[in-house]
Design a protein around this motif. Structure first.
Motif, PDB file in Angstrom:
ATOM      1  N   LYS A 155       3.713   1.420 -10.395  1.00 35.94           N
ATOM      2  CA  LYS A 155       3.534  -0.027 -10.578  1.00 35.94           C
ATOM      3  C   LYS A 155       4.447  -0.566 -11.677  1.00 35.94           C
ATOM      4  O   LYS A 155       5.014  -1.653 -11.555  1.00 35.94           O
TER       5      LYS A 155
ATOM      6  N   ARG B 155     -12.922  11.567  -4.242  1.00 36.28           N
ATOM      7  CA  ARG B 155     -12.691  10.436  -5.152  1.00 36.28           C
ATOM      8  C   ARG B 155     -12.715   9.128  -4.383  1.00 36.28           C
ATOM      9  O   ARG B 155     -12.317   9.088  -3.216  1.00 36.28           O
TER      10      ARG B 155
ATOM     11  N   SER C  14       0.502  12.200  -0.626  1.00 33.52           N
ATOM     12  CA  SER C  14       0.024  13.561  -0.883  1.00 33.52           C
ATOM     13  C   SER C  14       1.254  14.385  -1.221  1.00 33.52           C
ATOM     14  O   SER C  14       2.226  14.385  -0.467  1.00 33.52           O
TER      15      SER C  14
ATOM     16  N   LEU D 100       0.466  -3.650  -6.446  1.00 33.02           N
ATOM     17  CA  LEU D 100       0.677  -2.663  -5.381  1.00 33.02           C
ATOM     18  C   LEU D 100      -0.446  -1.624  -5.433  1.00 33.02           C
ATOM     19  O   LEU D 100      -0.724  -1.064  -6.489  1.00 33.02           O
ATOM     20  N   SER D 101      -1.097  -1.392  -4.297  1.00 26.62           N
ATOM     21  CA  SER D 101      -2.106  -0.333  -4.234  1.00 26.62           C
ATOM     22  C   SER D 101      -1.408   1.015  -4.109  1.00 26.62           C
ATOM     23  O   SER D 101      -0.612   1.208  -3.185  1.00 26.62           O
ATOM     24  N   VAL D 102      -1.701   1.925  -5.018  1.00 32.09           N
ATOM     25  CA  VAL D 102      -1.088   3.251  -4.973  1.00 32.09           C
ATOM     26  C   VAL D 102      -2.189   4.297  -5.105  1.00 32.09           C
ATOM     27  O   VAL D 102      -3.029   4.197  -6.007  1.00 32.09           O
ATOM     28  N   ALA D 103      -2.209   5.259  -4.214  1.00 29.64           N
ATOM     29  CA  ALA D 103      -3.167   6.363  -4.304  1.00 29.64           C
ATOM     30  C   ALA D 103      -2.395   7.665  -4.185  1.00 29.64           C
ATOM     31  O   ALA D 103      -1.442   7.751  -3.401  1.00 29.64           O
ATOM     32  N   ALA D 104      -2.789   8.673  -4.961  1.00 29.05           N
ATOM     33  CA  ALA D 104      -2.059   9.943  -4.953  1.00 29.05           C
ATOM     34  C   ALA D 104      -3.011  11.129  -4.981  1.00 29.05           C
ATOM     35  O   ALA D 104      -4.044  11.086  -5.645  1.00 29.05           O
ATOM     36  N   THR D 105      -2.636  12.157  -4.236  1.00 27.99           N
ATOM     37  CA  THR D 105      -3.279  13.474  -4.333  1.00 27.99           C
ATOM     38  C   THR D 105      -2.159  14.463  -4.607  1.00 27.99           C
ATOM     39  O   THR D 105      -1.221  14.564  -3.805  1.00 27.99           O
TER      40      THR D 105
ATOM     41  N   GLU E 239      -1.832  12.580 -10.942  1.00 20.81           N
ATOM     42  CA  GLU E 239      -2.107  11.525  -9.953  1.00 20.81           C
ATOM     43  C   GLU E 239      -2.077  10.144 -10.620  1.00 20.81           C
ATOM     44  O   GLU E 239      -1.501   9.195 -10.075  1.00 20.81           O
TER      45      GLU E 239
ATOM     46  N   ASP F 102     -11.105   5.564  -3.707  1.00 22.62           N
ATOM     47  CA  ASP F 102      -9.801   4.940  -3.886  1.00 22.62           C
ATOM     48  C   ASP F 102      -9.890   3.932  -5.022  1.00 22.62           C
ATOM     49  O   ASP F 102     -10.915   3.269  -5.197  1.00 22.62           O
TER      50      ASP F 102
ATOM     51  N   TYR G 188      -1.787  21.072   4.786  1.00 26.21           N
ATOM     52  CA  TYR G 188      -1.157  22.190   4.080  1.00 26.21           C
ATOM     53  C   TYR G 188      -1.602  23.421   4.865  1.00 26.21           C
ATOM     54  O   TYR G 188      -2.689  23.933   4.645  1.00 26.21           O
TER      55      TYR G 188
ATOM     56  N   ILE H 260       0.085   5.520  -0.077  1.00 25.42           N
ATOM     57  CA  ILE H 260      -0.828   6.660  -0.184  1.00 25.42           C
ATOM     58  C   ILE H 260       0.029   7.911  -0.073  1.00 25.42           C
ATOM     59  O   ILE H 260       0.684   8.130   0.947  1.00 25.42           O
TER      60      ILE H 260
ATOM     61  N   ASP I  81      -8.199   1.227  -5.390  1.00 30.33           N
ATOM     62  CA  ASP I  81      -7.924  -0.152  -4.993  1.00 30.33           C
ATOM     63  C   ASP I  81      -8.846  -0.639  -3.886  1.00 30.33           C
ATOM     64  O   ASP I  81      -9.123  -1.821  -3.793  1.00 30.33           O
TER      65      ASP I  81
ATOM     66  N   TYR J 261       2.582   7.520   2.923  1.00 26.64           N
ATOM     67  CA  TYR J 261       2.214   6.456   3.856  1.00 26.64           C
ATOM     68  C   TYR J 261       2.385   5.121   3.139  1.00 26.64           C
ATOM     69  O   TYR J 261       1.933   4.973   1.996  1.00 26.64           O
TER      70      TYR J 261
ATOM     71  N   ARG K  25       0.843  -1.198   0.000  1.00 24.39           N
ATOM     72  CA  ARG K  25       0.000   0.000   0.000  1.00 24.39           C
ATOM     73  C   ARG K  25       0.865   1.229   0.000  1.00 24.39           C
ATOM     74  O   ARG K  25       1.819   1.328   0.786  1.00 24.39           O
TER      75      ARG K  25
ATOM     76  N   GLU L 172       2.419   0.665   3.637  1.00 19.67           N
ATOM     77  CA  GLU L 172       2.229  -0.531   4.468  1.00 19.67           C
ATOM     78  C   GLU L 172       3.127  -1.632   3.938  1.00 19.67           C
ATOM     79  O   GLU L 172       3.063  -1.979   2.755  1.00 19.67           O
TER      80      GLU L 172
END
Lengths: 348, 348
Positions: A229, B309, A156, A237-242, A221, B311, B158, A154, B313, A257, A152, A259
């Protein structure tokens, strides 16, 4: 570099924010340049730039420009790469492309040398340089993923305006002065040149980098998600972006972050990995308020990591703060580094 | 307010960034003020400030200052609250304290009216106003938690310099001008007044707000973690925070990741909740580049939410961008709002 062989190098988009840094980096690294060609749009052709104390005149980039070129560093926008990179390859050049044009193309290696140097070998003429915010993150995370597994991510981001080019830096400078003078702010470019609306960046934060996709994520993002990936060879792999644009000129910072898969990993173990990892500098000591910032990382080729903490609820969770010069490791230096590895491994 | 009764109000720390906003907010809300006392340190005593067109002279805050006061709004630092809030209570005042002095004290209600208004009733003289970055987050998340459950919050902030007071805003202004003039930046205050090291904030980002704790988290991060659980009455909610100070004057923005308990929740359902929630304004339309920013949220009492949004995954994961004026909803307005609810519910 130990070998004496020298190479004919072309830089496409030499006047841009990244192009300028490419020339500086080739100089700094004493890259074995035989002949240098500076290529640009017709608008910039005829301008002069210095390299290693010698003056060069910019030429308009055309298919014929690449005759005799060994290595072509592209950073003139996706449409230029789409049109001219295949032409450069036809003339026998290896293209290292800093745009998003070929990054997700099947068969085109997408490379951060600290992570997947071996992928360079598979190139068929084009090697893609990842997105700036992706590069610094994967380089920092890969040692942890290799040691402890990872499922995982995450992130920002806190991204500098120079990622949107010299014009965006000018806009920040002008707006900042207007704001301090108590004048109205004029916004003509950011968050995205050519998009419908523009917002002031001075003394502000814009939660949009690049255009919106149908799924509500921005293209920036999705670049971070998909490129991570591909580079890590980790499709699951779980990937999240802001991704957020901020009012500073240089360096992207990232609150990440992760895991890991292994239980019981300690902060000290993660710090140790960062200390040993190539291209990574650990700057992490709360007792002396030591952590990297965009200003402290600017003009340096390394990736700086600090604020490493274990999540207070999840034994497998860790938080990191990753900072690097977006024009160097995020662009110019990673491209030149790919060229260096290409040569050193004789994969040209 | 429908009632005709008026109240004797004291503002402690009236000259500060939050104190000034408290006076503005009492005016804007036509708060039923009978007599107003502006209290300060001995240093500011004698200064004059305007309220509702009338001039008031600041008096030094002493235990005797609170005689006859019904409601005392404190925002003069934790040590002043520690010393004088109990004295005010002894004189029969209800204290609404904007410092961290009593927030985690057992039996002291910690209140965001949109979330836990009923807790006000339990006060024993002191009601604590939460940390600015906590308030806007819990107000945005509570409707989602109530509807769908919630077990995880990961936030990267922020944050504006005004959270560190008027002096910090002055430092940003001066450093910004120096930077634009090409001069050296002088850092004397941020990230934390009185801490060992100071870093420039102009055109930079500082991953430290308030002092470091033994666990490697900053006090600001621990405030967000602990206060969120207390306000939401959710001791088992996992909360993680990374707090970053940025070069803008007003409003905090937050990139928030949450995991709800219910399966199959849609983005539209979350948006609907935001549309209906008191104090929340949904600003979320990627097709028109609509999202809140620190500049757009400044000087407004609402909390603005955008970039919602799902996620990609985790079916239960959502990302949000939450922005609010840190001096209004994050401080002055939330305090005055508590006072309003105290009166309206006859819990004084």
């Amino acid at each position: 570099m130990s070998e004496m062989k020298k190479y004919n190098v072309a830089v496409v988009g030499a006047t841009g924010a990244v192009g300028q840094k490419m020339l500086e980096t080739l100089e700094d690294r004493k890259f074995p340049v035989e002949n240098l060609k500076l290529l640009s749009s017709s608008r910039s052709a005829g301008l002069k730039m210095m390299f290693n104390g010698k003056e060069y005149t910019l030429e308009e980039a055309t298919p014929e420009s690449f005759k005799g070129v060994d290595i072509a560093l592209f950073s003139a926008g996706g449409s230029v790469s789409k049109k001219l990179a295949p032409e450069a390859v036809k003339h026998g050049a290896v293209v290292i492309d800093n745009t998003s044009a070929y990054r997700m193309t099947e068969g085109v290696p997408l490379v951060v040398p600290e992570v997947n140097e071996a992928d360079i070998k598979e190139h068929k003429g084009i090697i893609a340089n990842p997105n700036c915010s992706t590069i610094q993150m994967v380089a920092a995370l890969e040692p942890v993923r290799k040691a402890f597994g990872m499922n995982r991510v995450i992130v920002s981001t806190y991204q500098a305006v120079s990622g949107a080019g010299n014009e965006a830096a000018d806009e920040l400078r002008e707006q900042s002065q207007s704001f301090l003078n108590g004048e109205e702010l004029e916004a003509n470019l950011l968050p995205v040149k050519g998009d419908k609306k523009h917002y002031p960046i001075a003394f502000n934060a814009l939660p949009q980098i690049d255009v919106f996709q149908d799924n509500g994520y921005t293209f920036e993002e999705m670049k971070m998600i998909n490129e991570t990936k591909k580079i890590m060879h980790a499709p699951d792999l779980s990937v999240a972006a802001t991704c957020v644009r901020l009012p500073f000129f240089t360096s992207h910072a990232e609150s990440v972050y992760i895991e890991v898969e292994k239980e019981g990993v300690t902060v000290e173990e993660v710090k140790q990995l960062m200390n040993e990892a190539p291209g990574i500098v650990l700057e992490d000591d709360p007792s002396t308020q030591t952590y990297p910032t965009p200003l402290s990382a600017a003009e340096k080729r390394d990736i700086f990591v600090g604020r490493i903490r274990k999540d207070l609820d999840d034994d497998k969770g860790f938080h990191l703060w990753v900072v690097s010069d977006n024009l160097l490791k995020g662009a110019a230096w990673n491209s030149v580094q790919i060229a260096e590895r290409l040569i050193a491994n004789e994969w040209l």
